[in-house]
Design a protein around this motif. Structure first.
Motif, mmCIF file in Angstrom:
data_model
loop_
_atom_site.group_PDB
_atom_site.id
_atom_site.type_symbol
_atom_site.label_atom_id
_atom_site.label_comp_id
_atom_site.label_asym_id
_atom_site.label_seq_id
_atom_site.Cartn_x
_atom_site.Cartn_y
_atom_site.Cartn_z
ATOM 1 N N LEU A 70 9.957 -15.411 -18.165
ATOM 2 C CA LEU A 70 8.766 -15.965 -18.823
ATOM 3 C C LEU A 70 8.851 -15.909 -20.343
ATOM 4 O O LEU A 70 7.921 -16.325 -21.027
ATOM 5 N N GLU A 71 9.958 -15.415 -20.884
ATOM 6 C CA GLU A 71 10.052 -15.246 -22.334
ATOM 7 C C GLU A 71 10.115 -16.573 -23.075
ATOM 8 O O GLU A 71 9.415 -16.777 -24.066
ATOM 9 N N ASN A 72 10.957 -17.490 -22.621
ATOM 10 C CA ASN A 72 11.152 -18.750 -23.337
ATOM 11 C C ASN A 72 10.763 -19.982 -22.542
ATOM 12 O O ASN A 72 10.838 -21.093 -23.062
ATOM 13 N N THR A 73 10.394 -19.829 -21.299
ATOM 14 C CA THR A 73 9.926 -20.981 -20.527
ATOM 15 C C THR A 73 8.520 -21.364 -20.976
ATOM 16 O O THR A 73 7.785 -20.560 -21.551
ATOM 17 N N GLN A 74 8.157 -22.591 -20.701
ATOM 18 C CA GLN A 74 6.874 -23.131 -21.157
ATOM 19 C C GLN A 74 5.886 -23.409 -20.030
ATOM 20 O O GLN A 74 4.699 -23.594 -20.273
ATOM 21 N N ILE A 75 6.400 -23.427 -18.805
ATOM 22 C CA ILE A 75 5.560 -23.759 -17.648
ATOM 23 C C ILE A 75 5.873 -22.785 -16.521
ATOM 24 O O ILE A 75 7.019 -22.371 -16.347
ATOM 25 N N ALA A 76 4.852 -22.422 -15.773
ATOM 26 C CA ALA A 76 5.032 -21.604 -14.567
ATOM 27 C C ALA A 76 4.227 -22.227 -13.434
ATOM 28 O O ALA A 76 3.220 -22.912 -13.660
ATOM 29 N N ILE A 77 4.684 -21.997 -12.234
ATOM 30 C CA ILE A 77 3.977 -22.423 -11.025
ATOM 31 C C ILE A 77 3.573 -21.179 -10.254
ATOM 32 O O ILE A 77 4.383 -20.268 -10.077
ATOM 33 N N VAL A 78 2.337 -21.132 -9.816
ATOM 34 C CA VAL A 78 1.864 -20.035 -8.969
ATOM 35 C C VAL A 78 1.516 -20.619 -7.602
ATOM 36 O O VAL A 78 0.781 -21.610 -7.504
ATOM 37 N N VAL A 79 2.062 -20.008 -6.562
ATOM 38 C CA VAL A 79 1.738 -20.382 -5.184
ATOM 39 C C VAL A 79 0.718 -19.387 -4.658
ATOM 40 O O VAL A 79 0.920 -18.168 -4.756
ATOM 41 N N THR A 80 -0.390 -19.874 -4.147
ATOM 42 C CA THR A 80 -1.396 -19.015 -3.536
ATOM 43 C C THR A 80 -1.551 -19.363 -2.063
ATOM 44 O O THR A 80 -1.080 -20.406 -1.603
ATOM 45 N N ALA A 81 -2.232 -18.486 -1.337
ATOM 46 C CA ALA A 81 -2.543 -18.725 0.081
ATOM 47 C C ALA A 81 -4.047 -18.708 0.269
ATOM 48 O O ALA A 81 -4.717 -17.774 -0.179
ATOM 49 N N VAL A 82 -4.562 -19.735 0.913
ATOM 50 C CA VAL A 82 -5.962 -19.763 1.331
ATOM 51 C C VAL A 82 -5.963 -19.301 2.789
ATOM 52 O O VAL A 82 -5.619 -20.059 3.698
ATOM 53 N N PHE A 83 -6.351 -18.055 3.012
ATOM 54 C CA PHE A 83 -6.089 -17.384 4.285
ATOM 55 C C PHE A 83 -6.755 -18.054 5.484
ATOM 56 O O PHE A 83 -6.153 -18.178 6.554
ATOM 57 N N TYR A 84 -7.990 -18.502 5.313
ATOM 58 C CA TYR A 84 -8.740 -19.021 6.466
ATOM 59 C C TYR A 84 -8.113 -20.294 7.024
ATOM 60 O O TYR A 84 -8.253 -20.587 8.221
ATOM 61 N N ARG A 85 -7.425 -21.057 6.189
ATOM 62 C CA ARG A 85 -6.841 -22.306 6.682
ATOM 63 C C ARG A 85 -5.925 -22.057 7.874
ATOM 64 O O ARG A 85 -5.872 -22.866 8.797
ATOM 65 N N SER A 86 -5.185 -20.951 7.852
ATOM 66 C CA SER A 86 -4.318 -20.615 8.985
ATOM 67 C C SER A 86 -5.006 -19.689 9.979
ATOM 68 O O SER A 86 -4.803 -19.801 11.181
ATOM 69 N N ALA A 87 -5.824 -18.749 9.471
ATOM 70 C CA ALA A 87 -6.471 -17.777 10.356
ATOM 71 C C ALA A 87 -7.445 -18.447 11.314
ATOM 72 O O ALA A 87 -7.686 -17.936 12.419
ATOM 73 N N TRP A 88 -8.000 -19.584 10.928
ATOM 74 C CA TRP A 88 -8.904 -20.318 11.824
ATOM 75 C C TRP A 88 -8.239 -20.579 13.159
ATOM 76 O O TRP A 88 -8.880 -20.474 14.210
ATOM 77 N N ARG A 89 -6.952 -20.873 13.132
ATOM 78 C CA ARG A 89 -6.259 -21.203 14.381
ATOM 79 C C ARG A 89 -5.447 -20.031 14.926
ATOM 80 O O ARG A 89 -5.447 -19.775 16.127
ATOM 81 N N TYR A 90 -4.757 -19.308 14.038
ATOM 82 C CA TYR A 90 -3.796 -18.307 14.488
ATOM 83 C C TYR A 90 -4.298 -16.875 14.347
ATOM 84 O O TYR A 90 -3.557 -15.940 14.633
ATOM 85 N N GLU A 91 -5.527 -16.701 13.910
ATOM 86 C CA GLU A 91 -6.169 -15.389 13.793
ATOM 87 C C GLU A 91 -5.296 -14.435 12.972
ATOM 88 O O GLU A 91 -4.728 -14.833 11.963
ATOM 89 N N ASP A 92 -5.192 -13.179 13.373
ATOM 90 C CA ASP A 92 -4.481 -12.203 12.546
ATOM 91 C C ASP A 92 -2.994 -12.532 12.400
ATOM 92 O O ASP A 92 -2.381 -12.224 11.371
ATOM 93 N N ARG A 93 -2.400 -13.154 13.406
ATOM 94 C CA ARG A 93 -0.977 -13.505 13.312
ATOM 95 C C ARG A 93 -0.723 -14.564 12.241
ATOM 96 O O ARG A 93 0.427 -14.809 11.848
ATOM 97 N N ALA A 94 -1.770 -15.179 11.744
ATOM 98 C CA ALA A 94 -1.632 -16.217 10.721
ATOM 99 C C ALA A 94 -0.900 -15.719 9.484
ATOM 100 O O ALA A 94 -0.264 -16.509 8.785
ATOM 101 N N TYR A 95 -0.971 -14.417 9.211
ATOM 102 C CA TYR A 95 -0.296 -13.902 8.016
ATOM 103 C C TYR A 95 1.200 -14.209 8.059
ATOM 104 O O TYR A 95 1.808 -14.542 7.042
ATOM 105 N N ARG A 96 1.781 -14.122 9.227
ATOM 106 C CA ARG A 96 3.196 -14.474 9.372
ATOM 107 C C ARG A 96 3.414 -15.938 9.010
ATOM 108 O O ARG A 96 4.326 -16.296 8.260
ATOM 109 N N ARG A 97 2.595 -16.803 9.577
ATOM 110 C CA ARG A 97 2.772 -18.236 9.394
ATOM 111 C C ARG A 97 2.494 -18.661 7.958
ATOM 112 O O ARG A 97 3.128 -19.592 7.444
#
Length: 510
Positions: free
Chosen positions: A156-183
């Motif tokens: 991050l010292e000399n780069t000008q752009i970064a990308i952050v990937v996030t997870a919206v948990f319910y989108r997967s948990a709605w179908r796969y419940e607790d195992r959704a964390y794996r997916r």
């Protein structure tokens, strides 16, 4: 003497295993009235439309360096996570993206952070895939906050752009419940695989950062950490700017290992586990974590005595002039729904393995010869073959350093694979089934509970390279995240210490 408890990672993994005796009783019908929307909307902000930069012919941008840069960024985001198809579904529509997702739920969100350039002002941007645009929802410079959250990572010292990937948990948990964390993290790995390859197409270099203070990044992005959480940061170096071509820093950092966890009811395990895999900042803002005890081995993990060994040396896949065939492949990739049962050839399997595990062979095609993973040494690969011409049916260990297949068992496993993959015909009719595994106990010893994220993202990353190689070779491919965990090891002869992370099926499309 008190009994030693396993870590929360062990507990989570055991709790979310599918077992033939209990899977029916645990299954519930989906509440379609609560189906999540796989897109994020902002009520305020300014929009940068990226569509013109992929709709116009490339020649239009050759004489203007500013528009050429925008075309590169537009293509990077579109190839990584853009909408590539619209499918009718139940009177509505399902939008498919360049990156595969279990159940088409797409739990990931992409954010772009600009340090402040003449073309992209400082601030926070969300990639709006429905409109292929960037939504600037915060205008101030937050780069120093990002650096602090990432422990001043060198990328991050000399780069000008970064990308952050996030997870919206319910989108997967709605179908796969607790195992959704794996997916969720397998899906994130697919996305990281796309980002890595799309960057080569567009002359960028993503430097993967897995060690950061989670809450600091969440707060910086103004997201509700109960609903959404940062899971990966990538510093995006512009390879056409020599000042940004930096050596890689450490990708993965450890978290604490939690053994004092409460009894958690179903439905609360995922959220609690995610909190326990976070890295916390100390009162002084400095990293206060265990050291990584990483052993770099020059040999493959398993060398079974008296086993048959088959070399996987082969010619490389041709990705075209300026990687144009790779870009086409990324955009046309689809998960196969049914296989014909016809054989693949051994040469085809070798080509798949070569592209996935031997990036050094692709230096003359200008692909990154050292793509970022969290720690690929932790991932092992086993392959059950039922229909590969020139290769005896059985289960093999793939040794990437030696570049060979080492046979474990002699048998055609079609019937067993049908059962292990929860009765899915894809398992039965596939010509080859690839299993990614890891020794969970040894992995936790190195990285704490956070390693559970790393393992699944690395497995997903490998899976995406397999997806693209198969698509390029006109081979059907589909990932499977639901399987009878313990029975896989028992049936195929995979060592019991290896936890199965992901399954990828290969075959002739029907």
């Amino acid at each position: 003497m008190p009994e030693l408890r396993n870590s929360i990672s062990h507990h989570y993994h055991e709790r979310t295993k599918y077992d033939p005796d209990t899977i029916t009783s645990k299954s519930q019908g989906l509440d379609w009235s609560k189906q999540p929307v796989p897109f994020k909307e902002y009520k305020i902000g300014s929009t940068i439309d990226l569509k013109p930069y992929i709709q116009e012919t490339p020649e239009k941008f050759t004489d203007n360096p500013d528009t050429a840069w925008w075309r590169r960024l537009s293509r990077l985001l579109f190839c990584s996570y853009g909408l590539t198809a619209r499918m009718p579904s139940m009177g509505s529509a399902v939008y498919l993206r360049s990156s595969p997702s279990a159940g088409g739920l797409y739990p990931a969100e992409l954010y772009v952070i600009s340090r402040g350039t003449p073309l992209l002002p400082a601030g926070l941007y969300n990639y709006q895939c429905r409109t292929h645009s960037l939504m600037r929802f915060w205008e101030n410079d937050v780069w120093k906050s990002l650096q602090d959250a990432c422990f001043w990572h060198s990328a991050l010292e000399n780069t000008q752009i970064a990308i952050v990937v996030t997870a919206v948990f319910y989108r997967s948990a709605w179908r796969y419940e607790d195992r959704a964390y794996r997916r969720i993290f397998l899906d994130a790995g697919h996305l990281l695989g796309n980002l890595e390859l799309a960057a080569s197409i567009t002359d960028f270099r993503p430097h993967l950062i897995g060690g950061f203070v989670d809450e600091a990044v969440n707060e910086m992005l103004y997201i509700d950490s109960q609903q959404e959480g940062a899971i990966a940061v990538l510093a995006l170096a512009d390879m056409l700017d020599t000042k940004q071509n930096l050596p890689r820093g450490r990708t993965a950092l450890p978290s604490a290992t939690e053994t004092q966890y409460p009894q958690l009811p179903d439905g609360e395990l995922l959220a609690y586990f995610h909190r326990m895999t976070q890295i916390q900042s100390g009162t002084t803002g400095k990293l206060n974590l265990p050291e990584i005890q990483q052993e770099i081995s020059i040999e493959d993990k398993y060398n079974f005595p008296f086993c048959q060994k088959i070399s996987t040396l082969t010619t490389q896949i041709d990705w075209g002039e300026k990687l144009d065939k790779l870009e086409v492949t990324i955009l046309k990739r689809r998960s196969t729904r049914a296989y014909s049962g016809e054989d693949l050839t051994l040469d085809e399997l070798k080509s798949l393995l070569d592209f996935t595990y031997q990036p050094l062979h692709y230096i003359d095609q200008d692909l990154d010869i050292s793509p970022d993973y969290f720690d690929l040494n932790l991932i092992q690969t086993f392959i059950a073959t039922s229909g590969v011409e020139g290769l005896e049916a059985g289960c093999y260990y793939y040794a990437p350093k030696a570049q060979e297949l080492r046979q474990i068992r002699f048998k055609n496993f079609r019937r067993e694979l049908h059962y292990l993959c929860l009765g899915q015909d894809l398992g039965r009719d596939a010509s080859a089934v690839i299993f990614h595994t890891a020794d969970l106990q040894a992995s936790i010893a190195q990285y704490g509970d956070r390693v559970y994220r790393y393992l699944h993202m690395d497995a997903g990353h490998l899976g995406q390279r397999i997806n693209l190689a198969a698509t390029r070779l006109n081979i059907g491919v589909s990932g499977i995240g639901g399987f009878f965990d313990d029975q896989v090891n028992e049936v195929l002869g995979i060592p019991q210490d290896e936890a199965v992370l992901y399954i990828t099926t290969l075959g002739r499309p029907r």
